[in-house]
Design a protein around this motif. Structure first.
Motif, PDB file in Angstrom:
ATOM      1  N   THR A  74       0.872  -1.168   0.000  1.00 46.26           N
ATOM      2  CA  THR A  74       0.000   0.000   0.000  1.00 46.26           C
ATOM      3  C   THR A  74       0.907   1.215   0.000  1.00 46.26           C
ATOM      4  O   THR A  74       1.550   1.528   1.002  1.00 46.26           O
ATOM      5  N   MET A  75       0.979   1.895  -1.148  1.00 45.02           N
ATOM      6  CA  MET A  75       1.942   2.982  -1.334  1.00 45.02           C
ATOM      7  C   MET A  75       1.238   4.264  -1.735  1.00 45.02           C
ATOM      8  O   MET A  75       0.357   4.249  -2.593  1.00 45.02           O
ATOM      9  N   LEU A  80     -12.948   8.108 -10.135  1.00 52.02           N
ATOM     10  CA  LEU A  80     -11.783   8.992 -10.075  1.00 52.02           C
ATOM     11  C   LEU A  80     -10.534   8.226  -9.659  1.00 52.02           C
ATOM     12  O   LEU A  80      -9.444   8.461 -10.185  1.00 52.02           O
ATOM     13  N   ILE A  81     -10.680   7.319  -8.706  1.00 55.65           N
ATOM     14  CA  ILE A  81      -9.534   6.503  -8.279  1.00 55.65           C
ATOM     15  C   ILE A  81      -9.122   5.570  -9.409  1.00 55.65           C
ATOM     16  O   ILE A  81      -7.932   5.342  -9.660  1.00 55.65           O
ATOM     17  N   GLN A  82     -10.100   5.036 -10.113  1.00 57.87           N
ATOM     18  CA  GLN A  82      -9.809   4.168 -11.255  1.00 57.87           C
ATOM     19  C   GLN A  82      -9.008   4.906 -12.320  1.00 57.87           C
ATOM     20  O   GLN A  82      -8.080   4.362 -12.914  1.00 57.87           O
ATOM     21  N   LYS A  83      -9.342   6.171 -12.527  1.00 54.79           N
ATOM     22  CA  LYS A  83      -8.716   6.946 -13.602  1.00 54.79           C
ATOM     23  C   LYS A  83      -7.346   7.491 -13.222  1.00 54.79           C
ATOM     24  O   LYS A  83      -6.390   7.403 -13.991  1.00 54.79           O
ATOM     25  N   TYR A  84      -7.249   8.079 -12.031  1.00 54.92           N
ATOM     26  CA  TYR A  84      -6.036   8.796 -11.654  1.00 54.92           C
ATOM     27  C   TYR A  84      -5.140   8.031 -10.685  1.00 54.92           C
ATOM     28  O   TYR A  84      -4.000   8.431 -10.451  1.00 54.92           O
ATOM     29  N   GLY A  85      -5.643   6.967 -10.100  1.00 57.33           N
ATOM     30  CA  GLY A  85      -4.885   6.268  -9.071  1.00 57.33           C
ATOM     31  C   GLY A  85      -5.047   6.962  -7.734  1.00 57.33           C
ATOM     32  O   GLY A  85      -5.546   8.091  -7.645  1.00 57.33           O
ATOM     33  N   GLY A  86      -4.620   6.301  -6.689  1.00 58.46           N
ATOM     34  CA  GLY A  86      -4.715   6.867  -5.349  1.00 58.46           C
ATOM     35  C   GLY A  86      -4.990   5.777  -4.342  1.00 58.46           C
ATOM     36  O   GLY A  86      -5.418   4.665  -4.692  1.00 58.46           O
ATOM     37  N   VAL A  87      -4.714   6.084  -3.085  1.00 56.78           N
ATOM     38  CA  VAL A  87      -5.088   5.208  -1.983  1.00 56.78           C
ATOM     39  C   VAL A  87      -6.275   5.878  -1.306  1.00 56.78           C
ATOM     40  O   VAL A  87      -6.145   6.970  -0.750  1.00 56.78           O
ATOM     41  N   ASP A 115      -5.164  -0.693  -2.181  1.00 56.55           N
ATOM     42  CA  ASP A 115      -5.349   0.744  -2.405  1.00 56.55           C
ATOM     43  C   ASP A 115      -6.550   1.299  -1.636  1.00 56.55           C
ATOM     44  O   ASP A 115      -7.078   2.368  -1.975  1.00 56.55           O
ATOM     45  N   ILE A 116      -6.961   0.571  -0.616  1.00 55.57           N
ATOM     46  CA  ILE A 116      -8.059   1.014   0.241  1.00 55.57           C
ATOM     47  C   ILE A 116      -7.579   1.027   1.687  1.00 55.57           C
ATOM     48  O   ILE A 116      -6.910   0.095   2.140  1.00 55.57           O
ATOM     49  N   VAL A 117      -7.897   2.082   2.405  1.00 58.30           N
ATOM     50  CA  VAL A 117      -7.600   2.202   3.833  1.00 58.30           C
ATOM     51  C   VAL A 117      -8.922   2.515   4.529  1.00 58.30           C
ATOM     52  O   VAL A 117      -9.594   3.478   4.168  1.00 58.30           O
ATOM     53  N   ILE A 118      -9.299   1.703   5.488  1.00 55.81           N
ATOM     54  CA  ILE A 118     -10.601   1.860   6.133  1.00 55.81           C
ATOM     55  C   ILE A 118     -10.485   2.715   7.394  1.00 55.81           C
ATOM     56  O   ILE A 118      -9.634   2.455   8.259  1.00 55.81           O
ATOM     57  N   VAL A 142      -9.846  -9.027   7.778  1.00 53.07           N
ATOM     58  CA  VAL A 142     -10.033  -8.478   6.427  1.00 53.07           C
ATOM     59  C   VAL A 142      -8.696  -8.259   5.720  1.00 53.07           C
ATOM     60  O   VAL A 142      -8.608  -8.344   4.503  1.00 53.07           O
ATOM     61  N   GLY A 143      -7.637  -7.989   6.490  1.00 56.82           N
ATOM     62  CA  GLY A 143      -6.320  -7.766   5.895  1.00 56.82           C
ATOM     63  C   GLY A 143      -6.225  -6.475   5.119  1.00 56.82           C
ATOM     64  O   GLY A 143      -5.687  -6.432   4.011  1.00 56.82           O
ATOM     65  N   VAL A 144      -6.769  -5.404   5.690  1.00 55.18           N
ATOM     66  CA  VAL A 144      -6.766  -4.103   5.024  1.00 55.18           C
ATOM     67  C   VAL A 144      -6.145  -3.073   5.958  1.00 55.18           C
ATOM     68  O   VAL A 144      -6.195  -3.217   7.182  1.00 55.18           O
ATOM     69  N   CYS A 145      -5.517  -2.052   5.385  1.00 53.30           N
ATOM     70  CA  CYS A 145      -4.921  -0.984   6.196  1.00 53.30           C
ATOM     71  C   CYS A 145      -6.031  -0.108   6.798  1.00 53.30           C
ATOM     72  O   CYS A 145      -7.153  -0.044   6.282  1.00 53.30           O
ATOM     73  N   THR A 146      -5.680   0.574   7.888  1.00 57.58           N
ATOM     74  CA  THR A 146      -6.681   1.349   8.633  1.00 57.58           C
ATOM     75  C   THR A 146      -6.173   2.749   8.949  1.00 57.58           C
ATOM     76  O   THR A 146      -4.980   3.012   8.992  1.00 57.58           O
ATOM     77  N   VAL A 147      -7.147   3.651   9.227  1.00 57.03           N
ATOM     78  CA  VAL A 147      -6.830   5.038   9.558  1.00 57.03           C
ATOM     79  C   VAL A 147      -7.823   5.523  10.594  1.00 57.03           C
ATOM     80  O   VAL A 147      -8.948   5.026  10.679  1.00 57.03           O
ATOM     81  N   LEU A 148      -7.415   6.518  11.372  1.00 63.23           N
ATOM     82  CA  LEU A 148      -8.299   7.171  12.340  1.00 63.23           C
ATOM     83  C   LEU A 148      -7.965   8.649  12.432  1.00 63.23           C
ATOM     84  O   LEU A 148      -6.786   9.022  12.387  1.00 63.23           O
TER      85      LEU A 148
END
Length: 795
Positions: A301-302, A427-434, A472-475, A503-509
């Motif tokens: 995840t970059m 938009l994420i599909q087109k330009y990229g992003g996390v 490319d997803i952070v929950i 789930v094995g996904v990155c997280t944010v708060l």
């Protein structure tokens, strides 16, 4: 069909074009692309030889064909592209023997730097590429190959032009130096992040090095990239013999190293400068029986900027929250007053205090958020290399920022509401992003961890429909204030843990939400932050200016063996008493002139200079503040700790400070002596003036009198100016192999008519040995070395 073959079988590109055209009579200064019309059979013969040697993909002779170069010439751009594509098609029909030969529209750099470093606007570059790509597809090209790119921003403009205006596969290759950096500072992971986000079909390296020197770069690419990998080295380094350029790696030596390169994971291989049909034949024969390594999906995840990448998932990263009007009266005032300098200082302060990513939110009523968001993103990227988080609910502002962002941004945010996902995921599909996914949907915020995990799974599943991977997803597990929801912290921590483990996904708060309404909030925030990291928090949105939060971060990473030998903790706290506060980011930020220049803050540099000029002599300020600042930045550039954008923005800040001082000196009669005259020129036939312009900016800041003759400069004009202006130092630049002969001719004429004039040379195709061979007095590997040499000459 090409997309289906990619990564499943080894495909062969062709090799060099420029040196072969020189052998056939291409003159210095003559545009190679015009040969498509003037010497059609010569071009077709070169293509035929490459196809006979084994090439599956053949590049059109259009490397420099763009609207910036061919705009008012005798030949139209469309005419040149049509002919170039037609030549490959004709050669394939004659020599292909039934093989499928792909015609690749070759796209090279414009030769200009994009704003804010240069004078080329992003959308102008985009339009220049768009035109030639539309012509190329219409003429029958099978793919677009964007190559020899040294700036991620220009690369992004070219990729977007290809993706938005054609249906063709897009390949992209960049030119790294031996440190694994592009000219403008990007490392391998940041280029990978950008291009994967933009969804190119294959990515790799070309030019700049021989095959052996490319191996360390290839190792990094295969470590991080999930894309099919392209490798197209030069035939070693350029050398000279009897006035002719040659390369020092033979076809047999080339083929031997290319075998190793295929074994390492390259699936599309070919050659660049100096390679010939003999090199390609030897390579194809040697590699034909080597089984290729399957392209493997990587799960990094970059996020990235023009100069660095940040990985989420190991330890916990920090998103600085201060560029956001929520609860910040002074920041709201800055937005309303369009006080960009205040915003930039907030960004720099957070970087200094330890942020890894900067949140950018400029949403206020009665503000043109789309316009301001674009402006703030561009300005921030001119003074910091930290990746940015685009934080907005305005889809227009989000798209505008993503389009002009130089890198792969974080995007805050999407929710589990269908309407939100329908707007944001394209938009994420087109330009990229996390993208940050909020664990809420049409039913609101789930009251328990199970509900939030289910929303997260829904977001991940919907994103997959757009080809957006889980990496490319952070929950956002959502921190609810415990003053109104006593169980809020426990539910959030359980959610974090389950998202990590199940789930094995990155997280944010947004960590500080937890303490609203409570006294002594930093106590609650810092303890909760530690607990959240322990339960799997990948990245926290916090105030890096809060010492309590930073203590928690440094201590946690030391305690969990995420800080090797506690080095970061020791570096931070070894010299500090335990109670030393960090300067609050929201307070008045004081800064020296030297620091303002090093940071690239033009307005700050001007205002500080004006204050200093009331107390000190202008020349003292120049010698004690401006020059030391430029020296510090220059040393950092040479060491690789400062990148080209920072170098140029620092130079611009010094220029703004000097403008204030010059006005004072003019009024007082004080005079700053120029150190000497230097002529700069990009040699005849070469329209790439990036290197020359960088050297010019730096020399002027060091008080040299620079005479800039521009690009495509005939030798006679250089000699004439030297004699007329009595100049004793000339700097010559060349980026193309085909124009180095013009550099040699310029030096020859200078030696004949102005023997006392010294010549320094630079450019991507040069090295010390080559510079010696063509008679230069000095070879500048980078812009700062040219400054040092000029100082030595005029000392």
């Amino acid at each position: 069909m090409l997309r289906e073959r990619l990564g499943k079988e080894l495909l062969y590109f062709d090799g060099g074009m420029g040196t072969l055209l020189q052998e056939r009579g291409l003159q210095p200064g003559e545009l190679p692309e015009t040969w498509n019309l003037l010497h059609a059979e010569e071009i077709r013969e070169i293509h035929r030889k490459y196809i006979e040697a084994g090439s599956d993909i053949v590049l059109t002779n259009t490397f420099g064909a763009n609207a910036l170069k061919f705009h008012d010439d005798a030949y139209s751009l469309e005419e040149i592209v049509n002919a170039a594509v037609g030549h490959v098609k004709a050669a394939a029909e004659q020599a292909g023997n039934g093989r499928r030969i792909y015609t690749a529209l070759d796209i090279g750099p414009t030769g200009k730097l994009l704003k804010p470093m240069g004078d080329l606007d992003f959308e102008t570059a985009y339009e220049a590429y768009k035109e030639v790509m539309i012509y190329g597809e219409k003429a029958g090209a099978d793919l677009i190959h964007i190559e020899t790119m040294s700036d991620t921003y220009e690369l992004k403009a070219a990729v977007l032009a290809a993706k938005e205006n054609t249906s063709l596969p897009v390949f992209a290759t960049t030119i790294f130096d031996e440190r694994g950096k592009l000219l403008t500072g990007a490392d391998v992971p940041s280029v990978v992040a950008l291009l994967e986000g933009l969804r190119v079909d294959a990515f790799g390296i070309n030019c700049g090095m021989g095959p052996e020197q490319m191996i360390p770069i290839l190792e990094q690419i295969t470590k991080y990239s999930s894309l099919p990998v392209i490798v197209k080295p030069n035939a070693g380094l350029p050398k000279q013999k009897n006035g002719q350029t040659y390369y020092d790696v033979s076809p047999e030596e080339f083929a031997e190293v290319m075998k190793k390169i295929v074994e390492m994971g390259a699936v599309v291989i070919g050659g660049c400068c100096g390679t010939t049909p003999d090199h390609i034949k030897a390579m194809a024969d040697a590699c034909r029986m080597i089984p290729i390594k399957p392209v493997e999906k990587k799960n990094f995840t970059m996020v990235s900027s023009y100069g660095q990448s940040v990985f989420l998932g190991t330890g916990s990263k920090i998103i600085g929250e201060r560029i956001n009007p929520t609860g910040k009266k002074r920041f709201k005032q800055a937005l309303k007053e369009h006080d960009l300098d205040y915003i930039l200082r907030e960004g720099i302060t957070q970087q200094d205090n330890g942020a890894h990513i900067l949140d950018v939110n400029v949403g206020l009523p009665d503000i043109d958020e789309p316009a301001l968001m674009k402006e703030v993103v561009q300005e921030l990227q001119s003074v910091t290399s930290l990746p940015l988080q685009i934080d907005t609910v305005d889809v227009e502002a989000m798209e505008g920022a993503l389009r002009i962002y130089n890198g792969k941004a974080m995007v805050n945010s999407v929710s589990g509401k269908q309407e939100s996902m329908d707007k944001v995921f394209p938009l994420i599909q087109k330009y990229g992003g996390v993208v940050i996914g909020l664990a809420l949907d049409e039913n609101g915020i789930p009251a328990d961890a199970e509900g939030r995990v289910q929303v997260a799974k829904k977001i991940i599943a919907e994103a997959a429909k757009y080809g957006i991977e889980k990496k490319d997803i952070v929950i956002d597990a959502l921190a609810m204030t415990i003053s109104s929801e006593p169980e809020g912290a426990k539910i959030t921590l359980e959610t974090l843990r389950r998202l990590r483990d199940e789930v094995g996904v990155c997280t944010v708060l947004g960590v500080s939400n937890i303490s609203f309404g409570l006294p002594s909030r930093p106590i609650v925030n810092s303890i909760f932050y530690t607990m959240a990291m322990q339960n799997g928090l990948s990245v926290g949105i916090i105030n890096p200016g809060s010492e309590d939060m930073m203590k928690a971060w440094y201590a946690f990473h030391a305690l969990m063996a995420l800080d090797s030998n506690c080095e970061k903790y020791i570096a931070r706290y070894a010299q500090q008493p335990g109670t030393t506060p960090v300067q609050a980011a929201g307070g008045k930020h004081t800064m020296t002139l030297q620091s303002a220049i090093e940071r690239g803050l033009k307005e700050e540099a001007s205002s500080i200079t004006a204050e200093l000029a009331e107390q000190k002599d202008a020349l003292d300020i120049i010698n004690e503040e401006l020059i030391p600042a430029l020296n510090n930045v220059g040393e950092g550039f040479e060491k690789g700790t400062v990148f080209l954008p920072q170098l140029l923005m620092s130079a611009e800040s010094a220029k703004s400070a000097f403008a204030v001082l010059k006005e004072r000196m003019d009024q007082s009669g004080e005079v700053q002596e120029k150190k000497g005259k230097v002529i700069l020129a990009t040699v005849k036939g070469d329209i790439h003036d990036i290197g020359k312009n960088i050297v010019k900016v730096l020399l002027e800041n060091y008080s040299f009198d620079v005479i800039d003759l521009g690009k495509d400069v005939p030798p006679e004009k250089v000699v004439e100016t030297v004699l007329e202006q009595d100049v004793h130092l000339v700097g010559l630049s060349a980026l193309m192999t085909t124009t180095v002969v013009s550099m040699e001719e310029t030096i020859r004429q200078l030696r004949e008519k102005a023997p006392d004039c010294l010549v320094m040379v630079g450019g991507a195709v040069l090295n010390q040995e080559y510079a010696d061979m063509i008679g230069a007095d000095f070879y500048g590997k980078d812009a700062m070395q040219s400054v040092h040499y000029a100082q030595k000459v005029f000392s």
